[in-house]
Scaffold this motif. Structure first.
Motif, PDB file in Angstrom:
ATOM      1  N   VAL A  62       0.850  -1.184   0.000  1.00  0.00           N
ATOM      2  CA  VAL A  62       0.000   0.000   0.000  1.00  0.00           C
ATOM      3  C   VAL A  62       0.887   1.236   0.000  1.00  0.00           C
ATOM      4  CG1 VAL A  62      -1.893  -1.150   1.218  1.00  0.00           C
ATOM      5  CG2 VAL A  62      -0.116   0.041   2.531  1.00  0.00           C
ATOM      6  N   THR A  63       0.265   2.372  -0.273  1.00  0.00           N
ATOM      7  CA  THR A  63       0.971   3.657  -0.255  1.00  0.00           C
ATOM      8  C   THR A  63       0.293   4.613   0.718  1.00  0.00           C
ATOM      9  OG1 THR A  63      -0.309   4.357  -2.173  1.00  0.00           O
ATOM     10  CG2 THR A  63       1.879   3.452  -2.588  1.00  0.00           C
ATOM     11  N   ALA A  64      -0.252   4.083   1.810  1.00  0.00           N
ATOM     12  CA  ALA A  64      -0.992   4.894   2.773  1.00  0.00           C
ATOM     13  C   ALA A  64      -0.138   6.009   3.344  1.00  0.00           C
ATOM     14  CB  ALA A  64      -1.521   4.008   3.898  1.00  0.00           C
ATOM     15  N   ARG A  65       1.189   5.770   3.492  1.00  0.00           N
ATOM     16  CA  ARG A  65       2.078   6.810   4.021  1.00  0.00           C
ATOM     17  C   ARG A  65       2.945   7.399   2.920  1.00  0.00           C
ATOM     18  NH1 ARG A  65       4.532   4.616   9.670  1.00  0.00           N
ATOM     19  NH2 ARG A  65       5.299   2.908   8.364  1.00  0.00           N
ATOM     20  N   ARG A  66       2.410   7.398   1.694  1.00  0.00           N
ATOM     21  CA  ARG A  66       3.045   8.000   0.519  1.00  0.00           C
ATOM     22  C   ARG A  66       4.341   7.331   0.144  1.00  0.00           C
ATOM     23  NH1 ARG A  66      -1.367  10.462  -1.457  1.00  0.00           N
ATOM     24  NH2 ARG A  66      -2.042  12.264  -0.255  1.00  0.00           N
ATOM     25  N   ARG A  67       4.480   6.049   0.491  1.00  0.00           N
ATOM     26  CA  ARG A  67       5.596   5.225   0.038  1.00  0.00           C
ATOM     27  C   ARG A  67       5.148   3.780   0.073  1.00  0.00           C
ATOM     28  NH1 ARG A  67       8.616   3.379   4.715  1.00  0.00           N
ATOM     29  NH2 ARG A  67       7.785   4.267   6.646  1.00  0.00           N
TER      30      ARG A  67
END
Length: 828
Positions: A62-67
């Motif tokens: 996932v990219t929930a924290r922009r990574r």
């Protein structure tokens, strides 16, 4: 009703025709090795367990924290749905996601009057007010969608959907006090590929999807996608001899990826979406007593007109609404995300423009009588966003810093018109004998159709909304096991509005006059009666504020497969301005203090644990949360008005708290299952000047407001759950290797209130929905299956609503009946 299936077939053919030369060109070139896919493209499906799941890894990126991160390493409550699961379960829009996500709620009277909530908070139920914003942030390919109405599209070529629960204000912005929904579409590929899908079902259901992708040059790739859905309505209107509540939508998306250099990728996207069904009406559900005199309540009024609805059982699915219906919802836009790898970090820019055109027509008296003959608020919105982010990963720490700018301009030009039945239905004839129809004296205004017939309000509404923000988020690994993650966001908001309602009616001398509080006709009895139903207003509200959001997250790696975390977040939802009209004083002057509302201030606490065991075949995540909101933005019905109008007011404090659990088992390649559940306790902690429940309205001694402290919040069930499983066996079909499979998914929610102030007459009873599918598929992308949704034909309401005039009529929105059909899908 346009049939969009031929259009989809034409679009599929055209895309395929374009694709073949692309494929030929690709064979003549030596394409560069593809870059690693974005995080979303590597995810496995969680619910339903489609064929591409990897039971032994259980890893979802996932990219929930922009990574890019494994979802089990992210100390946030997240639900993830892959594109295959969405296709298999028939979740082709946000509304259908609610059957897979128990803490996601979707309420819609029509696309404009739509709210999406997570854990029961986000936006108040009821008629949408242009001057407020939602509390659930919706992002598609990193672009923020400000209006829920502009996100009611059918999904086009979706790779993955992440539902982030709890405040996400640091990275996702001010209006994510309840959470965020991040949708990622499939990226262009430098290898030629395509997909096509056709579904047919009862109620004349037809759906087609197609996409194709491939290289245009060594450094340029393109993806084109289209989807169309068409279904006959589920409610028959005997007044117009047509089916309503139909589905009729078309979506097209094109994306071009340019690898400008070895370190810079530019992605240009454009999309167009159109929904144009014969929709939307709420129909007779039930009647309840009010404080209005009995001869002015629904039963007596209907009898006086000699009127009866076509059925008093809403699940006969009949109505006789006589006003024209339309729900034309067009939206689209352009976006340009850029990713620049700077070696030590990555710089991201996301530039976007979006528009929204809304063309409605409604029947706001909910009957077959000519009471409100026209009610419509067509709108046009333009939205511009720009975001810059810099993400850096060092030894033992990483961080994201950025800036965000947003500008929105919205214009609404509404019209409401009363018909010949409005006088008798709406006006109070004064003291009349018990049992009388109220029209024994012909001179009574309520008995004269001409008093309100043709009463017209022309509304002009303008909103300009500017928002600027700077933000940062740090993840600092104190030890190999302990990470501390503080975040902060500074936000500036300014909203300016214009509300003008010009009302025209017929005076007692038969002339058409402006309905005013002063002038030669101010005391004309007909004009006075008309002012009590629809008063003119003009005001220019303004909201201007700076707010600070911040959070602190601690996570601890107990074992390699167990992560514990704790979060505190202080978030806010932007203040707003009322653009539906506000209460007036005795002289008819708008009460300007009601023109704006304060921001919601949110204190949120969360404890959670994420775990995997049995060689990561089993995932179990548990979260406990406690959210308190001060100055909660509640929807209030204006009892001064004879029409159904609403404005916003701040409730002193509300609280939502509960426990959630998500369980997934991938026992083998042959079987997987999931279950998610939530218990949510919710109440107005303090709301002493709330609107009263409808059974207390309409009387000369009815209270102007009520203390509803301790009562339920609307739209939240105490208990909610979803579960499902899929099993398969190897099989051969027409000489090919594949597998046959059987899938099942279900959802449940307990009783919930459908009104801002709880009323026993507006509670929606709990219900469960069960869906099945069975089919055959291969590893080469061929899939054919039959499906049935709401298999046991559960009769349930999506929403109940009070109606104008305190007559006691309750209108309802029945949920879909049992539907069934088949789907064939293939990759090429």
């Amino acid at each position: 009703m346009p049939n969009r299936l031929p259009a989809a077939i034409f679009a599929t053919t055209a895309i395929a025709a374009l694709a073949f030369p692309l494929a030929a060109a690709a064979q003549e070139q030596t394409p560069r090795p593809e870059a690693p896919p974005p995080a979303a493209t590597a995810a496995t499906d969680q619910p339903g367990g489609s064929a591409d799941a990897q039971p032994q890894s259980g890893e979802i990126l996932v990219t929930a924290r922009r990574r890019a991160e494994n979802v089990q390493d992210v100390p946030i409550a997240i639900s993830v749905l892959g594109g295959e699961a969405l296709d298999d379960t028939g979740a082709y829009n946000v509304q259908r996601l609610t059957q897979l996500q128990p803490t996601l709620q979707f309420y819609s009277q029509n696309p404009r009057n739509t709210s999406i909530n997570i854990r029961g908070i986000g936006a108040p139920l009821g008629l949408t007010n242009d001057g407020i914003e939602q509390g659930v942030g919706i992002y598609i390919d990193q672009v923020y969608y400000n209006r829920v109405a502009a996100s009611t599209l059918d999904f086009v070529d979706i790779e993955q959907i992440e539902v982030l629960r709890g405040p996400q204000g640091t990275l996702y912005g001010k209006n994510t006090t309840a959470g965020a929904i991040a949708i990622t579409t499939r990226a262009p590929s430098f290898t030629f590929e395509g997909r096509a899908e056709v579904s047919l079902g009862n109620y004349e259901f037809k759906q087609a999807k197609a996409s194709v992708s491939g290289p245009l040059a060594d450094d340029v790739a393109v993806r084109l996608s289209t989807t169309t859905t068409d279904r006959r309505g589920t409610i028959f209107n005997v007044a117009t001899n047509q089916w309503i509540q139909e589905q009729d939508s078309l979506g097209v998306r094109g994306t071009v990826l340019w690898r400008a250099t070895d370190s810079l990728d530019l992605t240009f996207s454009g999309d167009f979406n159109l929904q144009n069904p014969i929709c939307c009406a709420q129909i007779y559900a039930r009647v309840h007593p009010t404080q209005r005199p009995l001869n002015r309540q629904y039963a007596a009024l209907a009898a006086a007109f000699g009127y009866a609805p076509p059925s008093t059982d809403p699940f006969d699915r009949l109505t006789d609404v006589d006003a024209p219906l339309a729900a034309r919802n067009e939206h689209g836009g352009l976006s340009l995300p850029a990713e620049w790898d700077l070696g030590a970090g990555t710089l991201t820019s996301v530039t976007a423009w979006r528009y929204w055109d809304w063309g409605p027509a409604n029947d706001r008296d909910f009957t077959g009588l000519p009471i409100t003959t026209r009610s419509q608020n067509p709108s046009h919105q333009d939205q511009y966003t720009q975001e810059f982010r810099y993400a850096y990963a060092g030894t033992g720490f990483d961080f994201v810093v950025g800036a965000f700018g947003f500008y929105q301009k919205l214009r609404t030009t509404g019209l409401e018109q009363q018909g010949p039945a409005a006088s008798r239905w709406t006006l109070n004839p004064g003291n009349v004998p018990a049992g009388s129809s109220g029209c024994a004296t012909p001179a009574t205004l309520a008995c004269n159709p001409a008093v309100l017939d043709g009463l017209t309000a022309n509304n002009d509404i303008l909103l300009e909304n500017t928002s600027l923000a700077a933000f940062g988020k740090l993840n600092w690994q104190i030890t190999d096991a302990l990470t501390i993650s503080p975040g902060i966001r500074l936000n500036y908001d300014r909203k300016t509005g214009f509300y003008s309602s010009v009302v025209t009616g017929t005076a007692s001398d038969g002339t058409r006059q402006l309905v005013l509080f002063s002038g030669p006709y101010a005391n004309d009895p007909w004009i006075v009666a008309q002012r009590g139903v629809r008063a003119p207003q003009f005001y220019e509200p303004v909201f201007d504020a700076v707010n600070l959001s911040y959070d602190l997250n601690l996570s601890y790696r107990v074992t390699p497969d167990v992560l514990a975390y704790a979060t505190y977040a202080r978030a806010f939802k932007s203040g707003g301005i009322n653009l539906n009209g506000v209460p007036t004083d005795a002289a008819g002057v708008p009460i300007l203090s009601a023109g704006s509302i304060r921001p919601e201030k949110v204190d949120h606490f969360e404890l959670g644990a994420k775990s995997q065991f049995w060689d990561r075949r089993v995932t179990l995540n548990v979260t406990g949360f406690w959210t308190e909101i001060r100055d909660y933005q509640a929807n209030v019905n204006n009892s001064q008005l004879g029409l159904l109008r609403g404005y916003l007011a701040n409730a002193d404090k509300v609280r939502v708290r509960g426990v959630e659990a998500d369980f997934v088992i991938r026992a083998s390649d042959r079987f997987n299952a999931y279950a998610s559940g939530a218990y949510t306790d919710h109440e107005y902690v303090r709301f002493v000047d709330a609107p009263c429940p409808p059974e207390l309205s309409g009387g000369t001694s009815s209270p102007p407001n009520c203390d509803i402290s301790g009562q339920w919040l609307p739209g939240i069930s105490n208990w909610a759950a979803s579960w499902g499983a899929e099993a398969n066996l190897p099989a051969r079909l027409l000489g090919g290797e594949g597998e046959v499979y059987l899938g099942y998914d279900a959802s449940y929610r307990s009783r919930f209130s459908s009104n801002a102030s709880r009323s026993a007459f507006l509670d929606v009873e709990g219900y469960s929905l069960h869906n099945f599918r069975a089919g055959y598929r291969t590893d080469q992308g061929f899939n054919i299956f039959a499906w049935v949704r709401n298999a046991f034909d559960q009769k349930y309401f999506e929403q109940l609503a009070t109606t104008p005039g305190s007559t006691g009529l309750v209108a309802g929105q029945p949920g879909d009946p049992r539907t069934w059909g088949g789907t064939i899908r293939f990759d090429f």
